[in-house]
Design a protein around this motif. Sequence first.
Motif, PDB file in Angstrom:
ATOM      1  N   TYR A  68       6.393  15.602 -16.850  1.00 31.77           N
ATOM      2  CA  TYR A  68       5.047  16.179 -16.784  1.00 31.77           C
ATOM      3  C   TYR A  68       4.966  17.691 -16.771  1.00 31.77           C
ATOM      4  N   GLU A  97       7.652   2.896  -8.360  1.00 28.60           N
ATOM      5  CA  GLU A  97       6.923   4.016  -8.979  1.00 28.60           C
ATOM      6  C   GLU A  97       5.637   4.317  -8.218  1.00 28.60           C
ATOM      7  N   ASP A  98       5.178   5.545  -8.349  1.00 30.99           N
ATOM      8  CA  ASP A  98       3.887   5.916  -7.767  1.00 30.99           C
ATOM      9  C   ASP A  98       2.739   5.445  -8.655  1.00 30.99           C
ATOM     10  N   ILE A  99       2.856   5.705  -9.955  1.00 29.24           N
ATOM     11  CA  ILE A  99       1.749   5.382 -10.862  1.00 29.24           C
ATOM     12  C   ILE A  99       2.297   5.194 -12.276  1.00 29.24           C
ATOM     13  N   ASP A 101       1.066   5.417 -16.103  1.00 32.09           N
ATOM     14  CA  ASP A 101      -0.013   5.999 -16.895  1.00 32.09           C
ATOM     15  C   ASP A 101       0.235   5.595 -18.359  1.00 32.09           C
ATOM     16  N   SER A 102       0.848   6.447 -19.147  1.00 33.57           N
ATOM     17  CA  SER A 102       1.139   6.078 -20.538  1.00 33.57           C
ATOM     18  C   SER A 102       2.227   5.008 -20.629  1.00 33.57           C
ATOM     19  N   GLY A 103       3.107   4.969 -19.629  1.00 34.90           N
ATOM     20  CA  GLY A 103       4.245   4.052 -19.675  1.00 34.90           C
ATOM     21  C   GLY A 103       5.474   4.672 -20.326  1.00 34.90           C
ATOM     22  N   VAL A 104       5.349   5.922 -20.777  1.00 35.47           N
ATOM     23  CA  VAL A 104       6.458   6.584 -21.473  1.00 35.47           C
ATOM     24  C   VAL A 104       7.665   6.753 -20.539  1.00 35.47           C
ATOM     25  N   THR A 105       7.394   7.208 -19.305  1.00 37.60           N
ATOM     26  CA  THR A 105       8.482   7.464 -18.366  1.00 37.60           C
ATOM     27  C   THR A 105       9.255   6.181 -18.056  1.00 37.60           C
ATOM     28  N   LYS A 129      -2.731   2.632 -14.233  1.00 36.79           N
ATOM     29  CA  LYS A 129      -3.873   3.055 -15.061  1.00 36.79           C
ATOM     30  C   LYS A 129      -3.715   2.371 -16.415  1.00 36.79           C
ATOM     31  N   GLU A 149      -8.619   8.533 -14.180  1.00 38.06           N
ATOM     32  CA  GLU A 149      -8.924   9.784 -13.480  1.00 38.06           C
ATOM     33  C   GLU A 149      -7.598  10.328 -12.985  1.00 38.06           C
ATOM     34  N   PHE A 150      -7.552  11.638 -12.752  1.00 36.84           N
ATOM     35  CA  PHE A 150      -6.324  12.201 -12.208  1.00 36.84           C
ATOM     36  C   PHE A 150      -6.354  12.081 -10.690  1.00 36.84           C
ATOM     37  N   VAL A 151      -5.362  11.401 -10.147  1.00 39.33           N
ATOM     38  CA  VAL A 151      -5.361  11.139  -8.705  1.00 39.33           C
ATOM     39  C   VAL A 151      -4.201  11.842  -8.006  1.00 39.33           C
ATOM     40  N   LEU A 156       1.484  11.473  -4.599  1.00 39.95           N
ATOM     41  CA  LEU A 156       1.146  11.992  -5.937  1.00 39.95           C
ATOM     42  C   LEU A 156       0.692  13.445  -5.851  1.00 39.95           C
ATOM     43  N   ASP A 157       1.117  14.221  -6.817  1.00 39.94           N
ATOM     44  CA  ASP A 157       0.824  15.659  -6.790  1.00 39.94           C
ATOM     45  C   ASP A 157       0.012  16.113  -7.982  1.00 39.94           C
TER      46      ASP A 157
HETATM   47  P1  IMP Z   1       3.688   8.030 -17.707  1.00 41.96           P
HETATM   48  O1  IMP Z   1       4.996   8.319 -18.338  1.00 41.96           O
HETATM   49  O2  IMP Z   1       2.549   8.609 -18.533  1.00 41.96           O
HETATM   50  O3  IMP Z   1       3.446   6.581 -17.376  1.00 41.96           O
HETATM   51  O4  IMP Z   1       3.626   8.906 -16.403  1.00 41.96           O
HETATM   52  C1  IMP Z   1       4.077   8.475 -15.211  1.00 41.96           C
HETATM   53  C2  IMP Z   1       4.244   9.626 -14.252  1.00 41.96           C
HETATM   54  O5  IMP Z   1       3.261  10.635 -14.448  1.00 41.96           O
HETATM   55  C3  IMP Z   1       4.003   9.142 -12.850  1.00 41.96           C
HETATM   56  O6  IMP Z   1       5.198   8.712 -12.270  1.00 41.96           O
HETATM   57  C4  IMP Z   1       3.420  10.361 -12.167  1.00 41.96           C
HETATM   58  O7  IMP Z   1       4.471  11.164 -11.665  1.00 41.96           O
HETATM   59  C5  IMP Z   1       2.710  11.098 -13.250  1.00 41.96           C
HETATM   60  N1  IMP Z   1       1.251  10.803 -13.242  1.00 41.96           N
HETATM   61  C6  IMP Z   1       0.565  10.012 -14.094  1.00 41.96           C
HETATM   62  N2  IMP Z   1      -0.744   9.955 -13.780  1.00 41.96           N
HETATM   63  C7  IMP Z   1      -0.876  10.726 -12.679  1.00 41.96           C
HETATM   64  C8  IMP Z   1      -2.012  11.054 -11.832  1.00 41.96           C
HETATM   65  O8  IMP Z   1      -3.172  10.624 -12.011  1.00 41.96           O
HETATM   66  N3  IMP Z   1      -1.747  11.861 -10.771  1.00 41.96           N
HETATM   67  C9  IMP Z   1      -0.507  12.359 -10.498  1.00 41.96           C
HETATM   68  N4  IMP Z   1       0.571  12.066 -11.252  1.00 41.96           N
HETATM   69  C10 IMP Z   1       0.386  11.267 -12.337  1.00 41.96           C
END
Ligand code: IMP
Length: 177
Positions: A68, A97-99, A101-105, A129, A149-151, A156-157
Amino acid sequence: MRPELTVLLTSEQIQDRVEQLGREISRDYPDGPLYLIGILKGSFLFLADLARAISTPCRVEFMGISSYGRGKRSSGEVKVTKDLDVSVEGFDVLVVEDIIDSGVTLTYLLNVLEQRKPKSLGIVTMLDKPERRQRPVRPAYVGFRVPDEFVVGYGLDFAEDYRNLKDVCVLHDGPAV
Ligand code: IMP
Ligand code: MG
């Protein structure tokens, strides 16, 4: 503009849900040891609470993944910044995991972990999400589905701030990225 926070999930809601997840995981994995792999840094509070809600003998490890930078959106570039110190070959493994989002990580991370030949590999995420998914990641356990939404808070930071909030909050009008 000054960032504004609104509570999305209270610490009571979070604690209740974590207890439920712990019971489900204990039931699904009756035999230990179960490896809980926390993804730094966002999962640190969730992992601490979840581990104590699981009755199966657990081992705790951490991995660091960066994708990120300081923005609100994934850069799309994923790298392992801290690897496991142990072999998980032949063990049950749950990525914490905390969250998602896209699932890329997680797509990247699961590929890395599959190569380590665990007996099983699952995902538990505190928040999901699903609307934002670009890769088909299916967590076995989800704490809460949240809107796009950004949480922040409960680990989470945003640019390293807000991790110590007890509640999960929506961050409005944050600095432009
Ligand atoms: P992904 O690869 O897009 O699924 O991103 C996952 C990572 O992005 C998470 O492990 C978080 O560290 C960060 N992230 C995604 N959405 C949020 C958010 O709403 N708030 C804070 N961190 C987020
Ligand atoms: Mg993360």
